[in-house]
Scaffold this motif. Structure first.
Motif, short mmCIF file in Angstrom:
data_model
loop_
_atom_site.label_atom_id
_atom_site.label_comp_id
_atom_site.label_asym_id
_atom_site.label_seq_id
_atom_site.Cartn_x
_atom_site.Cartn_y
_atom_site.Cartn_z
N GLU A 1 41.33 38.00 40.13
CA GLU A 1 40.85 39.34 40.52
C GLU A 1 39.34 39.32 40.56
OE1 GLU A 1 42.14 42.61 38.04
OE2 GLU A 1 43.94 41.50 37.49
N THR B 1 36.18 42.39 41.30
CA THR B 1 35.61 43.64 41.79
C THR B 1 34.10 43.53 41.65
OG1 THR B 1 35.62 44.76 39.65
CG2 THR B 1 37.64 44.93 40.97
N LYS B 2 33.42 44.56 42.05
CA LYS B 2 31.96 44.57 41.92
C LYS B 2 31.54 44.48 40.45
CE LYS B 2 28.11 47.03 43.99
NZ LYS B 2 27.71 48.19 44.76
#
Length: 94
Positions: free
Chosen positions: A72, A74-75
């Motif tokens: 995974e 994300t930012k």
């Protein structure tokens, strides 16, 4: 800006606050030998099945092992899975 960061870090240490309470400080969690969670990263510097290098504010986090993959991202955070042999911190010298 560096002076402000340094002051904030000294304040956290002297007041016994957890370091994760400081904004933008990376948080690294190793869960067994199969999963590594990194919060507040600055991107991926190197990616391969035996080594993943993550940029953080003070340098890099190197995750070494076998069958590594980015599960995974994300930012704000990322998760690396696989057979983790070693997690090392490489600080940038100023």
């Amino acid at each position: 800006m560096d002076r402000l960061k340094s002051f904030g870090n000294k304040l956290a240490v002297s007041s016994a606050l957890p370091s994760e309470s400081m904004p933008k400080n990376p948080v690294i969690e190793v869960l067994g030998y199969r999963r590594v969670f990194v919060e507040n990263h600055k991107g991926i510097a190197e990616y391969g099945c035996h080594r993943i290098v993550v940029n953080v504010s003070y340098g890099q986090i190197c995750i070494a092992g076998q069958h590594l993959e980015l599960a995974e991202m994300t930012k704000a955070s990322l998760v690396v899975t696989g057979l983790v042999d070693c997690v090392s911190i490489m600080r940038r010298v100023r």
